[in-house]
Design an enzyme around this catalytic site. Structure first.
Site, PDB file in Angstrom:
ATOM      1  N   SER A   1     -59.594   1.686 -65.077  1.00 21.49           N
ATOM      2  CA  SER A   1     -58.442   1.117 -64.380  1.00 21.49           C
ATOM      3  C   SER A   1     -57.095   1.306 -65.074  1.00 21.49           C
ATOM      4  O   SER A   1     -56.051   1.135 -64.455  1.00 21.49           O
ATOM      5  CB  SER A   1     -58.668  -0.377 -64.125  1.00 21.49           C
ATOM      6  OG  SER A   1     -59.670  -0.528 -63.153  1.00 21.49           O
TER       7      SER A   1
ATOM      8  N   SER B   1     -57.659   0.501 -61.044  1.00 23.16           N
ATOM      9  CA  SER B   1     -57.082  -0.605 -60.317  1.00 23.16           C
ATOM     10  C   SER B   1     -55.699  -1.042 -60.808  1.00 23.16           C
ATOM     11  O   SER B   1     -54.982  -1.722 -60.070  1.00 23.16           O
ATOM     12  CB  SER B   1     -58.031  -1.808 -60.381  1.00 23.16           C
ATOM     13  OG  SER B   1     -58.166  -2.274 -61.707  1.00 23.16           O
TER      14      SER B   1
ATOM     15  N   LYS C   1     -50.206  -6.528 -65.414  1.00 26.51           N
ATOM     16  CA  LYS C   1     -51.094  -6.469 -64.249  1.00 26.51           C
ATOM     17  C   LYS C   1     -51.281  -7.908 -63.771  1.00 26.51           C
ATOM     18  O   LYS C   1     -51.311  -8.835 -64.587  1.00 26.51           O
ATOM     19  CB  LYS C   1     -52.431  -5.871 -64.679  1.00 26.51           C
ATOM     20  CG  LYS C   1     -53.401  -5.586 -63.542  1.00 26.51           C
ATOM     21  CD  LYS C   1     -54.695  -4.969 -64.086  1.00 26.51           C
ATOM     22  CE  LYS C   1     -55.616  -4.525 -62.957  1.00 26.51           C
ATOM     23  NZ  LYS C   1     -56.830  -3.854 -63.464  1.00 26.51           N
TER      24      LYS C   1
END
Lengths: 464, 432
Positions: free
Chosen positions: A171, A147, A72
């Protein structure tokens, strides 16, 4: 595809020379070239030649030798810029590596790109990204989830062997379910947060995405453990999660709370979770009714604590450093900064923050009581299927409600495994959530592994 | 109208731990050969970096608390204090809000007791430098000081006069130095002072206070009290109440200037730092720290005096930890020489950084031997000088004692400058 194979199969193939890691890396780059820009999956891709050169320097006996992975973009890396999906950090190259990245590198895995996300982790859709809205590989007109949407989609589309997400309020779990992959939110403190751009520090966790629970076990063993650079990392010993997979008993008590299957939950998702429970019963586990009257209060507490912490954590992007000014914050980030700043203001602290802390304590006690009756709690992951792109971006409240099943787990610091559990009639994947006591990752992964031994949902990948 | 001064002090002291408060960087901002040398992701506040508290700094703060009779917290924590300033890279300072390490305590002065409110630990900021580079005025930031451990001592409003303030502050500094936890170098900013000042007629605490910042010496602290006493008296005499505000002390003109009024007081939005778990301070840990508790200045002086050292020499020795170590060793090696050694130290006659106490005592011993043999050689010289100057001897005996100096000089001259003046003086007196 080679990247359909499990991590264990790949590593075994590398050892007995039946698979060439170069082919796997080539395959990953092939997928990236084909789909990343279309789906806004990755923000930055590493030069392929650099990756292949790096591969040559690696000792083939390393535990994750040659496995290409995606981080990420919230993780500090010295090889690629770290934007956290915000233009504020558009040109930011970190002078140090996040601990999780360092550990993976030392284990022989190779970073090939950084995944898209909601900027600063603010969102559950990857729509709030300054690098294009993340699109769902199962239906590019819909959101990918978030996310950590980019890393999840990268695993689903076989751009990597595994990925690392970050879970604060769901997330990792939300995009795992919407991409038909496995994702693990670890116990708070299990994996070092050092080098992870902070969203809400008291709930931020670093965890893996993979195709199977068994894949997650292999990665977790490498990334878990105490870190002198993170005062909140736990001293607990790291078990050999991979070895423990097969040791999980098949007579676990699975707790199901009827309150969690009420209004707002898509009927098909509800049915799917019930089917999942039946499957576990078939495997020999015992289903137990428990009570978890936490849904409303936990969302409220989460949306006080997380914005408060983020308003503090983002204070350093004050326009003096990093080259860009504050007007580049997205609407969603500005909203959370404003709300958090308000809640921490003198006179309001007691009314909001302190009260939220009390709710947090109450939640911990409620779950403790539930865990006296059962070993694992089964929850739906998302109450709804992924919305159409842009549908909810102007409806922040609806977005918050979608975190219903995630926020209680975040607040209590427990681990939670999300695995694929079937498909909606609209053709999109559904996932369930298995929540355990703190540091029960072995048990959760073992249970997920048992389920994946007798089902094939997790083997499906999107037809692009 | 006569008023009584009421003053509370806030004192910031930079601890001299090896590493900084929340990272492993070297803590030596004053001796760094160049700016931004001792930095890392943590003290630069880079994305993703996390603070890990320095155990030594926590122990040093508790140590001071023990020395000042504070109650040591059983549970303490660090909080974030938010404000915007270029020298604060995270947008917040890690400090302690409502659960400081040390609660209460006191320090006695000859004017009365000064009670402490609390002692807490926080991190220092970076340092701004306003400079001209290539003809352009710029502000530069040096992060060598960023996240250096900073202890804050807050007193109750017990200080009643500039003299009391000076004695309290000196006493506090001496204790901190004696504990070996900080150098308290005021010129460099290693110890920084703030005063909260108000005036009362009847001894009750009034509803306003004036905060004076930027004070970097005990004298300036006392001066600011004098100045504020005068300024606030004049306002009160007119029947008005001084504004609640922050003022800065200007040492050049010896006055205070308004900086900030109550209306624009900052809201720091304190909340517990989620990156740092609460500190549990059990009695076993406190006992371990207690073992480091050295003797405090008053006790040291008493001990030195009872060992035979003059009080004035003891006070000088107290200021220098190396002198103190030296005299302590002398005391062990040869208690009889303590008085002489004390005086020699105080009079800077011993190069105590170069010479060991053993070598000093050895040299002293051989000197004494020389003198004894010298005495027998000096005696005839003394008699000779007296015999050569009968008139002067008569004048001396008539009361002109100042002539003694002439005799001393004459004797020493006759020895080729090798005689000890004190010995010669004694011999002369004996013979006169």
């Amino acid at each position: 595809m080679l990247l359909d194979k499990s991590i264990l199969e790949l590593l075994t193939g590398y050892k007995n020379k039946s698979i060439d890691p170069v082919d796997v890396i080539n395959e990953a780059y092939g997928q990236i070239d084909k789909y990343s820009s279309k789906l806004n999956t990755l923000i930055t891709v590493r030069d392929k030649q650099e990756v292949l050169d790096f591969l040559k320097t690696l000792d083939s006996s390393l535990p994750l030798y040659g496995l290409p992975y995606i981080l990420k973009d919230s993780y500090a890396t010295t090889e690629l810029r770290t934007t956290c999906a915000s233009k504020i950090l558009d040109n930011y190259l970190s002078p140090y590596d996040a601990t999780v990245h360092k550990k993976l590198k030392e284990a022989g895995a190779i970073l090939i790109g950084k995944g898209n996300q909601d900027a600063w982790g603010h969102g559950a859709s990857t729509e709030n990204s300054d690098y294009g809205m993340g699109k769902n590989p199962w239906d590019p007109t819909r959101v990918v989830g978030g996310s950590s949407g980019g890393p999840a989609a990268a695993v689903a589309t076989r751009m990597c062997a595994f990925a690392i997400g970050e879970d604060t309020g769901g997330s990792i779990r939300n995009p795992a379910a919407w991409n038909n992959i496995s994702g693990l939110r670890v116990t708070y403190g299990r994996v070092s947060r050092y080098g992870c751009v902070a969203y809400a520090s008291s709930m931020d966790t670093v965890g893996p995405f993979g195709k199977t629970a068994a894949d997650l076990a292999i990665i977790l063993k490498v990334i878990a453990g105490p870190d002198v650079y993170d005062g909140t990392s736990a001293p607990h010993e790291v078990p050999d999660y991979n070895l423990e997979l097969t040791k999980t008993p098949n007579k676990l008590k699975i707790g199901i709370a009827p309150e969690m299957f009420g209004a707002g939950l898509d009927q098909e998702i509800s049915n799917n979770a019930q089917d999942f429970a039946s499957k576990l019963a078939e495997l020999g586990h015992q289903l137990i009714d428990i009570s978890l009257p936490v849904a409303e209060i936990s969302d409220a507490a989460y949306y006080i604590l997380a914005p408060s912490e983020t308003s503090s954590n983002l204070g350093r992007y004050d326009g003096i450093r990093y080259g860009n000014t504050r007007d580049l914050f997205t609407q969603e980030s500005m909203r959370r900064i404003m709300v958090g700043t308000y809640e921490l203001s003198s006179g309001y602290y007691d009314a909001f923050y302190r009260k939220a802390l009390k709710i947090r304590t109450l939640l911990i006690k409620t779950f403790q009581k539930a865990f006296e009756q059962c070993d694992v709690i089964l929850l739906p992951e998302n109450p709804i299927m992924p919305p159409k792109l842009g549908d909810l971006i102007s409806d922040p409240l609806a977005n918050m409600l979608a975190d219903l099943y995630n926020t209680p787990v975040s607040l209590i610091g427990s681990p939670s495994l999300v695995i694929p559990s079937g498909f909606h009639k609209n053709g999109l994947p559904i996932g369930v959530q298995l929540v355990g006591k703190k540091f029960s990752e072995s048990l959760l992964l073992g249970l997920g592994h048992q389920y994946q031994q007798v089902t094939e949902w997790h083997t499906r990948s999107p037809q692009l | 109208m006569t008023y009584q001064l009421i003053c509370g002090a806030e004192i910031h002291v930079e601890l001299k731990t090896k590493s900084k408060m929340f990272c492993g960087c070297q803590n030596d901002p004053f001796h760094a050969p160049k700016p931004n040398l001792y930095t890392c992701p943590v003290c630069l506040g880079l994305p993703g970096a996390l603070p890990v508290p320095n155990q030594k700094a926590i122990e040093d703060t508790i140590l001071l608390g023990l020395a000042l009779h504070s109650q040591i917290a059983k549970v303490s924590k660090f909080d974030r204090k938010h404000y915007f300033y270029p020298d604060l890279p995270k947008g917040y300072q890690i400090s302690q809000y409502d659960q400081p390490l040390c609660i209460g305590g006191y320090l006695d002065t000859s004017f009365g007791r000064v009670n402490l409110t609390r002692i807490h630990l926080e991190e220092d900021t970076a340092k701004l430098q306003h400079a001209t580079v290539n003809g352009q005025s710029v502000s530069l930031i040096d992060f060598n000081r960023s996240s250096v451990p900073l202890m804050e001592i807050v007193t109750e409003p017990d200080i009643k006069s500039p003299e009391m303030a000076k004695e309290f502050l000196k006493g506090l500094r001496d204790i901190i130095r004696a504990l070996g936890i900080a150098d308290c170098d005021m010129e460099k900013g290693g110890m920084r002072l703030e005063a909260n000042i108000s005036l009362t007629k009847d001894g009750t605490l009034p509803h306003y206070k004036v905060e004076v910042k930027n004070i970097n010496s005990f004298r300036f602290f006392a001066n600011s009290l004098d100045y504020e006493f005068q300024r606030q008296s004049e306002i009160l005499d007119k029947g008005e109440i001084p504004a609640q505000e922050t003022r800065g002390y200007r040492s050049t003109s010896n006055l205070t200037v308004s900086q900030r009024t109550k209306e624009d007081a900052a809201d720091y939005r304190y909340f517990p730092d989620p990156d740092i778990p609460p500190l549990i301070i059990d009695s076993a840990w406190v006992s371990t720290i207690q073992q480091r508790l050295r003797k405090l200045p008053n006790q040291i002086i008493t001990d030195l005096v009872s060992a035979g050292i003059t009080e004035s020499a003891a006070k000088i020795i107290l200021q220098d930890p190396d002198m103190l170590t030296f005299i302590t060793q002398v005391k062990i090696l040869d208690p009889k020489s303590v008085r002489t050694a004390g005086n020699d130290l105080a009079n800077k006659k011993i190069d105590y950084h170069q010479i060991t106490p053993e070598a000093y005592l050895e040299a002293k011993k051989s000197n004494v031997q020389n003198q004894i043999s010298a005495n027998s050689q000096l005696e005839p010289l003394v008699r000779q000088v007296l015999a050569d100057n009968p008139e002067l001897v008569a004048q001396y005996r008539a009361g002109k004692t100042g002539i003694l100096g002439f005799f001393v000089g004459a004797v020493i001259k006759n020895t080729g400058g090798k005689a000890d003046p004190r010995t010669v003086t004694e011999l002369l007196k004996k013979n006169l």
